[in-house]
Structure formats: C-alpha cells, structure tokens
Design a protein around this motif. Structure first.
Motif, PDB file in Angstrom:
ATOM      1  N   GLU A  16       0.827  -1.209   0.000  1.00 24.53           N
ATOM      2  CA  GLU A  16       0.000   0.000   0.000  1.00 24.53           C
ATOM      3  C   GLU A  16       0.858   1.253   0.000  1.00 24.53           C
ATOM      4  O   GLU A  16       0.539   2.238  -0.670  1.00 24.53           O
ATOM      5  N   LEU A  17       1.947   1.222   0.755  1.00 24.91           N
ATOM      6  CA  LEU A  17       2.850   2.373   0.784  1.00 24.91           C
ATOM      7  C   LEU A  17       3.483   2.603  -0.581  1.00 24.91           C
ATOM      8  O   LEU A  17       3.578   3.746  -1.047  1.00 24.91           O
ATOM      9  N   ALA A  18       3.898   1.535  -1.250  1.00 22.28           N
ATOM     10  CA  ALA A  18       4.490   1.668  -2.580  1.00 22.28           C
ATOM     11  C   ALA A  18       3.480   2.241  -3.570  1.00 22.28           C
ATOM     12  O   ALA A  18       3.824   3.115  -4.379  1.00 22.28           O
ATOM     13  N   ALA A  20       0.928   4.145  -2.835  1.00 17.01           N
ATOM     14  CA  ALA A  20       0.709   5.545  -2.468  1.00 17.01           C
ATOM     15  C   ALA A  20       1.835   6.434  -2.985  1.00 17.01           C
ATOM     16  O   ALA A  20       1.589   7.545  -3.469  1.00 17.01           O
ATOM     17  N   VAL A  21       3.072   5.960  -2.917  1.00 11.38           N
ATOM     18  CA  VAL A  21       4.204   6.753  -3.405  1.00 11.38           C
ATOM     19  C   VAL A  21       4.099   6.948  -4.909  1.00 11.38           C
ATOM     20  O   VAL A  21       4.287   8.055  -5.427  1.00 11.38           O
ATOM     21  N   VAL A  22       3.786   5.875  -5.639  1.00 12.27           N
ATOM     22  CA  VAL A  22       3.675   5.973  -7.095  1.00 12.27           C
ATOM     23  C   VAL A  22       2.557   6.932  -7.482  1.00 12.27           C
ATOM     24  O   VAL A  22       2.728   7.804  -8.351  1.00 12.27           O
ATOM     25  N   GLY A  24       1.282   9.325  -5.640  1.00 18.09           N
ATOM     26  CA  GLY A  24       1.673  10.672  -5.220  1.00 18.09           C
ATOM     27  C   GLY A  24       2.643  11.329  -6.184  1.00 18.09           C
ATOM     28  O   GLY A  24       2.502  12.505  -6.513  1.00 18.09           O
ATOM     29  N   VAL A  25       3.620  10.575  -6.676  1.00 19.11           N
ATOM     30  CA  VAL A  25       4.593  11.121  -7.628  1.00 19.11           C
ATOM     31  C   VAL A  25       3.908  11.473  -8.946  1.00 19.11           C
ATOM     32  O   VAL A  25       4.159  12.537  -9.528  1.00 19.11           O
ATOM     33  N   GLN A  28       1.808  14.520  -8.387  1.00 16.89           N
ATOM     34  CA  GLN A  28       2.648  15.701  -8.212  1.00 16.89           C
ATOM     35  C   GLN A  28       3.104  16.231  -9.561  1.00 16.89           C
ATOM     36  O   GLN A  28       3.140  17.439  -9.784  1.00 16.89           O
ATOM     37  N   THR A  86      -1.024  18.823  -3.931  1.00 18.20           N
ATOM     38  CA  THR A  86      -0.657  17.407  -3.863  1.00 18.20           C
ATOM     39  C   THR A  86      -1.080  16.811  -2.527  1.00 18.20           C
ATOM     40  O   THR A  86      -1.661  15.716  -2.482  1.00 18.20           O
ATOM     41  N   VAL A  90      -3.817  13.764  -2.090  1.00 20.21           N
ATOM     42  CA  VAL A  90      -3.414  12.528  -1.401  1.00 20.21           C
ATOM     43  C   VAL A  90      -4.306  12.297  -0.195  1.00 20.21           C
ATOM     44  O   VAL A  90      -4.745  11.174   0.069  1.00 20.21           O
TER      45      VAL A  90
END
Length: 140
Positions: A16-18, A20-22, A24-25, A28, A86, A90
C-alpha cells in the motif's frame, strides 16, 4: 533470510505504501504541470510587462548581474501551491477513504460483538497496582 524478506515485502502495508508513493509522484507531476502552465503565467502578470515575473533583483551596476541576482517569488509561490494541492489530493484520495474503511471495519466488529484489545494500563496504573499488591503481601 529470503523467506523473511519475501514475507516483509508481501505484507499489505508495504505494498500500500508503494502504491501511495507511485500515485503521489504521478499526481505531483500533474499538479506541477498545471501550476507551471496556468498559475505561473498568472502570477507573472503581476510583475509587469518588462519583468521576468513576480520578484525582484538585488541592486547591481550591470544588467547581467541584475539578472543573476533575480529572486523569483512566483516560483516559490508555485512550489507552495504544488505542495498544498498534492497534499490535498493525497488526503482526499488515500487517507480519507482509508479512515472511512477503518471506521466501517470497527463498526462491523462492534456489531458482531468482537472486542478489540483494551488499551494497556498506564505506568501510573501499573505502579498503583504493584503498590497495592506489596501492601497486601506485607499484611500477610
């Protein structure tokens, strides 16, 4: 060692964290292009027709140095806008739905009569319990 690493990677939180990072990037980059294409020109109109945008230059005797010392305030405002937009998306796309999902799970567990583990006692409560046990032992 490999099995432990595989178990760690396959845990839901890491995946889930991975994700979310993808997301988010990617978002952004989209917000950054929107701000660069729309907000920056809008802010630069306040700087005047002969300027590089909203900002100022430090005093200099040569035009080349004046351009080199230009402080672009609109770029700083753009960075703040990108960050805030951003963070807002998110929050709205990831955090808020996850909180609602957690509330629904808790409501289902409560309706089913499943009680979560109570909070552990505080240090003060534990110390008071130890004190009471010691007093009871001394009486015997």
């Amino acid at each position: 060692m490999v099995k432990g690493f595989r178990d760690f990677i396959m845990r839901g939180n890491v995946i889930e964290l991975a994700i979310a990072v993808v997301i988010g990037v990617a978002f952004q980059a989209m917000v950054d292009s929107f701000v660069s294409a729309f907000i920056t020109p809008l802010l630069n109109t306040f700087g005047g027709a002969s300027s590089n945008g909203l900002g100022f230059s430090f005093r200099s005797s040569t035009p080349a140095l004046a351009e080199a010392t230009y402080v672009n305030i609109s770029a700083m405002i753009n960075a703040i806008i990108v960050f805030l937009l951003t963070a807002l998306v998110v929050y709205l796309a990831l955090v808020l739905p996850m909180n609602k999902l957690a509330e629904r799970k808790a409501a289902k567990r409560a309706a089913a009569g499943i009680v979560d583990d109570p909070e552990p006692p505080s240090q003060e409560e534990l110390l008071a319990e130890i004190r009471d046990l010691l007093k009871a032992q001394q009486r015997n």
